[in-house]
Design a protein around this motif. Structure first.
Motif: not given
Length: 114
Positions: A1-13
């Motif tokens: 089974m292939q996993l969905p593309q994982a992402l790391v998302v950066l947001v400054t606050t």
């Protein structure tokens, strides 16, 4: 089974409180699997033709490519900045068990658009 593309998302606050509030919104809507809040970062940038600096917090989130568009929309809806940073970086490897967990936690179709 292939996993969905994982992402790391950066947001400054503006501060750790805003980062925490954003993370909770995104967790409630199942758009991220988890978030890390780095409470103190110093940012240097050009804004309106001036060199600026700001003390900010950094929100580091794990998600999938399928959730990126609704995640970005929610950040823009709830963020205090006129132009919030939302940067997605692809995950090119890692623990299969962890990446499976991330994929299982993300349910962008379950979010409440109300």
């Amino acid at each position: 089974m292939q996993l969905p593309q994982a992402l790391v998302v950066l947001v400054t606050t503006v501060d750790a409180g805003e980062a925490d509030r954003l993370a909770r919104v995104l967790l409630d809507r199942r758009l991220i699997a988890c978030a890390n809040v780095v409470p103190h970062v110093r940012s240097l940038f050009h804004w309106e033709n001036r060199l600026e600096s700001a003390e900010e917090s950094l929100l580091i989130m794990k998600t999938t490519a399928d959730a990126l568009a609704p995640l970005t929309a929610e950040v823009k809806r709830h963020h205090s900045y006129d132009v919030p940073e939302v940067i997605a970086l692809p995950v090119v490897g890692g623990s299969a068990e962890y990446l499976s967990w991330v994929a299982e936690e993300i349910r962008p179709a379950d979010r409440d658009d109300a």
